[in-house]
Each structure stands twice: as C-alpha cells, then as structure tokens.
Motif scaffolding. Structure first.
Motif, PDB file in Angstrom:
ATOM      1  N   SER A 119      28.146  26.342   7.074  1.00 21.14           N
ATOM      2  CA  SER A 119      27.936  24.855   6.224  1.00 21.14           C
ATOM      3  C   SER A 119      28.624  24.498   7.509  1.00 21.14           C
ATOM      4  O   SER A 119      27.654  23.278   7.092  1.00 21.14           O
ATOM      5  CB  SER A 119      28.324  25.171   4.738  1.00 21.14           C
ATOM      6  OG  SER A 119      29.568  25.334   4.840  1.00 21.14           O
ATOM      7  N   ASP A 120      29.711  24.030   7.510  1.00 23.17           N
ATOM      8  CA  ASP A 120      30.437  23.321   8.341  1.00 23.17           C
ATOM      9  C   ASP A 120      29.774  22.613   9.624  1.00 23.17           C
ATOM     10  O   ASP A 120      29.789  21.481   9.649  1.00 23.17           O
ATOM     11  CB  ASP A 120      31.870  23.518   8.784  1.00 23.17           C
ATOM     12  CG  ASP A 120      32.805  23.863   8.217  1.00 23.17           C
ATOM     13  OD1 ASP A 120      32.597  23.807   6.229  1.00 23.17           O
ATOM     14  OD2 ASP A 120      33.678  24.164   6.988  1.00 23.17           O
ATOM     15  N   ALA A 146      24.455  22.875   4.304  1.00 16.52           N
ATOM     16  CA  ALA A 146      23.826  21.080   3.574  1.00 16.52           C
ATOM     17  C   ALA A 146      23.439  20.127   5.002  1.00 16.52           C
ATOM     18  O   ALA A 146      22.901  19.365   5.087  1.00 16.52           O
ATOM     19  CB  ALA A 146      25.382  20.616   3.801  1.00 16.52           C
ATOM     20  N   GLN A 147      23.447  20.933   5.880  1.00 15.66           N
ATOM     21  CA  GLN A 147      23.381  19.693   7.102  1.00 15.66           C
ATOM     22  C   GLN A 147      22.416  19.772   8.123  1.00 15.66           C
ATOM     23  O   GLN A 147      21.640  19.319   9.021  1.00 15.66           O
ATOM     24  CB  GLN A 147      24.565  20.179   8.584  1.00 15.66           C
ATOM     25  CG  GLN A 147      25.562  19.454   8.038  1.00 15.66           C
ATOM     26  CD  GLN A 147      26.957  19.540   9.015  1.00 15.66           C
ATOM     27  OE1 GLN A 147      26.809  19.231  10.230  1.00 15.66           O
ATOM     28  NE2 GLN A 147      28.309  19.969   8.458  1.00 15.66           N
ATOM     29  N   CYS A 171      21.635  24.164  -1.505  1.00 16.73           N
ATOM     30  CA  CYS A 171      20.433  22.969   0.187  1.00 16.73           C
ATOM     31  C   CYS A 171      19.967  22.333  -0.779  1.00 16.73           C
ATOM     32  O   CYS A 171      18.681  22.247  -0.994  1.00 16.73           O
ATOM     33  CB  CYS A 171      19.544  23.767   0.362  1.00 16.73           C
ATOM     34  SG  CYS A 171      20.731  24.882   1.812  1.00 16.73           S
ATOM     35  N   GLU A 172      20.520  21.015  -0.756  1.00 19.92           N
ATOM     36  CA  GLU A 172      19.807  19.239  -1.749  1.00 19.92           C
ATOM     37  C   GLU A 172      18.009  19.088  -0.482  1.00 19.92           C
ATOM     38  O   GLU A 172      17.573  17.790  -1.284  1.00 19.92           O
ATOM     39  CB  GLU A 172      20.653  18.571  -2.134  1.00 19.92           C
ATOM     40  CG  GLU A 172      21.849  19.020  -3.395  1.00 19.92           C
ATOM     41  CD  GLU A 172      22.629  17.977  -3.999  1.00 19.92           C
ATOM     42  OE1 GLU A 172      21.817  17.000  -4.060  1.00 19.92           O
ATOM     43  OE2 GLU A 172      23.833  18.424  -4.600  1.00 19.92           O
ATOM     44  N   TRP A 173      18.381  18.804   0.709  1.00 23.70           N
ATOM     45  CA  TRP A 173      17.784  18.583   1.254  1.00 23.70           C
ATOM     46  C   TRP A 173      16.293  19.799   1.161  1.00 23.70           C
ATOM     47  O   TRP A 173      15.280  19.104   2.215  1.00 23.70           O
ATOM     48  CB  TRP A 173      18.277  18.778   2.911  1.00 23.70           C
ATOM     49  CG  TRP A 173      18.231  20.566   3.175  1.00 23.70           C
ATOM     50  CD1 TRP A 173      19.839  21.016   3.160  1.00 23.70           C
ATOM     51  CD2 TRP A 173      17.592  21.190   3.163  1.00 23.70           C
ATOM     52  NE1 TRP A 173      19.502  21.514   3.790  1.00 23.70           N
ATOM     53  CE2 TRP A 173      18.800  22.176   4.249  1.00 23.70           C
ATOM     54  CE3 TRP A 173      16.448  21.608   3.926  1.00 23.70           C
ATOM     55  CZ2 TRP A 173      18.362  23.575   4.175  1.00 23.70           C
ATOM     56  CZ3 TRP A 173      15.605  23.278   3.962  1.00 23.70           C
ATOM     57  CH2 TRP A 173      16.677  23.969   4.301  1.00 23.70           C
ATOM     58  N   CYS A 197      18.729  22.901  -5.923  1.00 20.62           N
ATOM     59  CA  CYS A 197      17.693  22.335  -5.325  1.00 20.62           C
ATOM     60  C   CYS A 197      17.667  20.848  -6.274  1.00 20.62           C
ATOM     61  O   CYS A 197      16.263  21.034  -6.634  1.00 20.62           O
ATOM     62  CB  CYS A 197      16.755  23.157  -4.639  1.00 20.62           C
ATOM     63  SG  CYS A 197      17.976  24.127  -3.436  1.00 20.62           S
ATOM     64  N   ARG A 198      17.870  19.457  -6.222  1.00 16.83           N
ATOM     65  CA  ARG A 198      18.028  19.274  -7.698  1.00 16.83           C
ATOM     66  C   ARG A 198      16.935  17.872  -6.670  1.00 16.83           C
ATOM     67  O   ARG A 198      16.355  17.424  -8.126  1.00 16.83           O
ATOM     68  CB  ARG A 198      19.316  18.058  -7.562  1.00 16.83           C
ATOM     69  CG  ARG A 198      20.729  18.971  -7.822  1.00 16.83           C
ATOM     70  CD  ARG A 198      21.648  18.374  -8.059  1.00 16.83           C
ATOM     71  NE  ARG A 198      22.824  18.571  -9.015  1.00 16.83           N
ATOM     72  CZ  ARG A 198      23.752  19.566  -8.281  1.00 16.83           C
ATOM     73  NH1 ARG A 198      23.698  19.298  -7.215  1.00 16.83           N
ATOM     74  NH2 ARG A 198      24.814  20.217  -8.513  1.00 16.83           N
TER      75      ARG A 198
END
Length: 320
Positions: A119-120, A146-147, A171-173, A197-198
C-alpha cells in the motif's frame, strides 16, 4: 544458503529445449553408467522441481536461492515466469517497487495476486501492466492500496473475466462507475470485500447484486451510505450468500435484516455490530437457524454488562 547449495550449482544451464537435464533419459543413463554424481538441477524442472520443490518455498527464499549460481538463477527466473501465485507477504513488508516490477514482468500465468503489503508505493503504473497480461486471475487482494485509482478496478474487470475473489477493503478510490464495470464483466465473483469504500451508495450496490448473483461473501462494512435498499437487493438477488458484513452501516435497519433472513437460506454469518437500528426482533429468526452473529442476545449482553459493573456474573438459569 550459498554454501548449502554450492554443490548443486556446479551444473551449468540445461541444453536448449531440455529445461532440466533430468528430462533427457539418455543423458541420465549415460551419467549413471559413468558414475557421475547427480545434482539437484538434473531433475526435470517443470515436472519435478517447480511443482514439488520450489512451490513449497517462500518467495523470499527463492530470491535468495537464485544467487547460488547462474544455473539456479535461470531456474528461478523460469519459475517466476510460470508462477501461479504472488503473495507480497512472502517477500516481506517492504518489497521494493523495482523488484515487484522485475519479478512479474514476464509472468502471464498468475491466478492469485495478493498485494496487501504494497500500500505504501503501489500505483496504477506498477499494477496495470501486471493485470493487463494476466487474464487467468481468480483472486486479487488490494486491501489498503490507497494510491491506486478507479482505473485499476476497470482494468481488473476487463482483463479478468473469471475472477472469483476480490478485496478492495479501505480503497476509497472505488466509485460507482468502476464498480459497475466490475459487475458487468466479472459475473463469476463469489467473494467481494468493499469495507470502507465510502464513495459507494445503495444504487451501485444494487447494480452489483443484480449482475453478480453467485456472491457467497460480501462486506459492505464501515459505509454510512449503505442502507436497507442495498441490503434488500443483495438478499433477493444473491441466494447463494453465506457471509454478509454490515458492521458500522448506520442506515441499515430491521426491515432489511428480515429480508436477508427470508431470501438467504444458506447464510452462515452476519455481522451487524454498530448497526444501532438493528435489534433482536429481526435477528432472532437468524439466530434460531444457527446463523453466527457478532452481537450477543439481550440477556447475554446484560450479563456481560453486569459483570463489568460488579466484577462477577451471578448464576442465572438461562433455560427458564
């Protein structure tokens, strides 16, 4: 490690087309007749070394093993090209970006791609080429990556029609359009994790449920936008559902839980902790069927609270 395999690495690369001296019976018989000592790399590579030896070693050890000799380097590189599973946990928490790209640049056989430890640094630039050349993927785990962007999910949906398991937790994308692409192209999905996943709302979840009717496990946890409309559609459209996680879905109420009880006969676990409008009146039917719930029945909750207050729980005959 190098000293342990030094003797094994004396043999040079196999003859063209042989991929391991053991695949040639004539050379093996000649070596035996001459009393030549057999080496590990004399075994057939693809028939013996790959499935029965290298597949048992963590990826980190394989990368160390290729330092033994040029022959071992050739062996490991060929194995990586035909590797079925890449799990970043086997490499360690800080796999270099360049190493990831090098390891998978020639692989077109992956069935499992587990990248929860990346994730980094993992971005579309590193992931999309791997997804684009691996059309047999059955499981992808991008937990916490997240990226990435919505293009990653679109690429997965277009390249992996046989996908069975996908984790997109945190993963909010992930948005409605990319989830629609997944639903349109990956209808064999059995397990999907959309925790936190908002961006997703009821409409997107309904669209998914109507097209991915083989879902057995679904997490919509930690999403305040998910309500009864989505849960009811999932229940009606996915009769194979066995595991449903609604933890922290504040808009979910009793009505949708009753629908789940009615339409999901195979349900085994349901998580509704922190769903404040879901009470025992809707859970009791599932509880009576033996469905595992993450909230205790009211009497048990009262006993736990009492124990916290007074330091012990009095004896109560629960059969009364």
């Amino acid at each position: 490690m190098e000293s342990a395999f030094a003797g094994c690495g004396r043999r040079m690369e196999p003859a063209a087309g042989g991929r391991g001296g053991g695949s040639s019976s004539s050379s093996s018989e000649g070596g035996a007749a001459g009393g030549t000592r057999k080496q590990l790399l004399d075994l057939p590579w693809e028939d013996v070394l790959f499935p029965h030896i290298l597949s048992c070693l963590p990826l980190k050890q394989l990368l160390i093993l290729q330092r033994v000799s040029k022959a071992f380097q050739t062996l490991i590189q060929l194995y990586l090209t035909n590797m079925r599973c890449f799990d970043s946990n086997q490499v360690g928490p800080h796999i270099p970006k360049a190493a990831f790209c090098t390891l998978l640049k020639d692989n077109e056989c992956l069935q499992q791609l587990l990248l929860q430890n990346c994730s980094d640094w993992l971005s579309d630039k590193e992931l999309l080429p791997v997804i684009g050349q691996n059309h047999h993927l059955l499981q992808v785990d991008l937990n916490g990556c997240a990226q990435l962007s919505r293009h990653a999910l679109v690429a997965i949906s277009l390249s992996c029609p046989n996908l069975r398991q996908l984790s997109l937790a945190h993963c909010e994308w992930v948005d409605s359009l990319s989830l629609r692409s997944l639903a349109d192209h990956c209808k064999e999905l059995e397990s999907l994790d959309l925790t936190a996943c908002r961006q997703l709302k009821d409409e997107a979840i309904c669209y998914l449920a109507q097209r991915c009717r083989r879902l057995k496990s679904l997490s919509l946890a930690v999403n305040a936008n998910v309500g009864d409309t989505a849960v009811e559609e999932v229940a009606k459209a996915c009769p194979e559902l066995e595991h449903l996680d609604l933890t922290g879905c504040l808009r979910v109420k009793n009505n949708s839980i009753r629908t789940v009880a009615e339409y999901c006969p195979k349900l085994r676990t349901l998580k509704v902790k922190h769903c404040h409008d879901v009470v025992e009146s809707s859970l009791s039917v599932l509880r009576s069927r033996g469905v595992e719930l993450d909230v205790e029945p009211p009497l048990q909750r009262a006993l736990v609270l009492l124990q916290d207050v007074v330091g012990f729980a009095p004896f109560i005959n629960l059969q009364i």
